[in-house]
Design a protein around this motif. Structure first.
Motif, PDB file in Angstrom:
ATOM      1  N   ALA A  68      21.952  54.945  55.991  1.00  0.00           N
ATOM      2  CA  ALA A  68      20.552  55.363  56.119  1.00  0.00           C
ATOM      3  C   ALA A  68      19.749  54.328  56.901  1.00  0.00           C
ATOM      4  O   ALA A  68      18.934  54.687  57.762  1.00  0.00           O
ATOM      5  CB  ALA A  68      19.946  55.590  54.738  1.00  0.00           C
ATOM      6  N   ASP A  69      19.999  53.050  56.614  1.00  0.00           N
ATOM      7  CA  ASP A  69      19.281  51.989  57.343  1.00  0.00           C
ATOM      8  C   ASP A  69      19.635  51.979  58.822  1.00  0.00           C
ATOM      9  O   ASP A  69      18.766  51.888  59.677  1.00  0.00           O
ATOM     10  CB  ASP A  69      19.610  50.615  56.743  1.00  0.00           C
ATOM     11  N   LYS A  70      20.910  52.079  59.132  1.00  0.00           N
ATOM     12  CA  LYS A  70      21.357  52.013  60.525  1.00  0.00           C
ATOM     13  C   LYS A  70      20.887  53.224  61.336  1.00  0.00           C
ATOM     14  O   LYS A  70      20.650  53.115  62.532  1.00  0.00           O
ATOM     15  CB  LYS A  70      22.873  51.896  60.593  1.00  0.00           C
ATOM     16  N   LEU A  71      20.758  54.368  60.679  1.00  0.00           N
ATOM     17  CA  LEU A  71      20.384  55.591  61.383  1.00  0.00           C
ATOM     18  C   LEU A  71      18.912  55.966  61.196  1.00  0.00           C
ATOM     19  O   LEU A  71      18.452  56.966  61.737  1.00  0.00           O
ATOM     20  CB  LEU A  71      21.269  56.750  60.913  1.00  0.00           C
ATOM     21  N   ASN A  72      18.204  55.159  60.406  1.00  0.00           N
ATOM     22  CA  ASN A  72      16.795  55.423  60.124  1.00  0.00           C
ATOM     23  C   ASN A  72      16.589  56.835  59.562  1.00  0.00           C
ATOM     24  O   ASN A  72      15.751  57.600  60.046  1.00  0.00           O
ATOM     25  CB  ASN A  72      15.947  55.198  61.382  1.00  0.00           C
ATOM     26  N   LEU A  73      17.385  57.168  58.546  1.00  0.00           N
ATOM     27  CA  LEU A  73      17.310  58.475  57.895  1.00  0.00           C
ATOM     28  C   LEU A  73      16.831  58.326  56.459  1.00  0.00           C
ATOM     29  O   LEU A  73      17.087  57.310  55.818  1.00  0.00           O
ATOM     30  CB  LEU A  73      18.685  59.149  57.871  1.00  0.00           C
ATOM     31  N   THR A  74      16.173  59.356  55.978  1.00  0.00           N
ATOM     32  CA  THR A  74      15.816  59.369  54.560  1.00  0.00           C
ATOM     33  C   THR A  74      17.084  59.620  53.748  1.00  0.00           C
ATOM     34  O   THR A  74      18.059  60.193  54.258  1.00  0.00           O
ATOM     35  CB  THR A  74      14.806  60.488  54.250  1.00  0.00           C
ATOM     36  N   ASP A 101      23.531  51.673  53.622  1.00  0.00           N
ATOM     37  CA  ASP A 101      23.785  51.065  54.934  1.00  0.00           C
ATOM     38  C   ASP A 101      23.657  52.099  56.049  1.00  0.00           C
ATOM     39  O   ASP A 101      23.077  51.831  57.096  1.00  0.00           O
ATOM     40  CB  ASP A 101      25.173  50.435  54.982  1.00  0.00           C
TER      41      ASP A 101
END
Length: 87
Positions: free
Chosen positions: A33-39, A31
């Motif tokens: 990673a998706d919200k922050l657009n991180l790998t 969640d």
């Protein structure tokens, strides 16, 4: 945990964004990673720094790990700043 680790963890904008997301709810790594657009690798690095500073903690539920904000450390920082200001 010392002040150096705390301030080092807080110095990075991405880590502050993680703390903001965890302010109101616990979230899984996916969640976050998706919200922050991180790998996943980048997120793992930031979570490691936040855990080392005791700013977050993790709980396991079934096959998932959820992260939560540890507000007690933030309260200690506020008290430290208040004490410093009064001197």
């Amino acid at each position: 945990m010392g002040l150096h680790e705390i301030f080092s963890a807080l110095s990075e904008p991405v880590r502050r964004d993680i703390l903001k997301l965890l302010k109101n709810e616990k979230l899984s790594a996916g969640d976050l990673a998706d919200k922050l657009n991180l790998t996943p690798a980048a997120l793992s690095y930031h979570l490691k720094k936040l855990k080392a500073a005791d700013l977050i903690y993790e709980t396991k539920y079934k096959n998932f790990i959820y992260y939560e904000l540890d507000a007690t450390i933030l309260e200690e920082i506020i008290l430290w700043f208040t004490d410093l200001k009064e001197e």
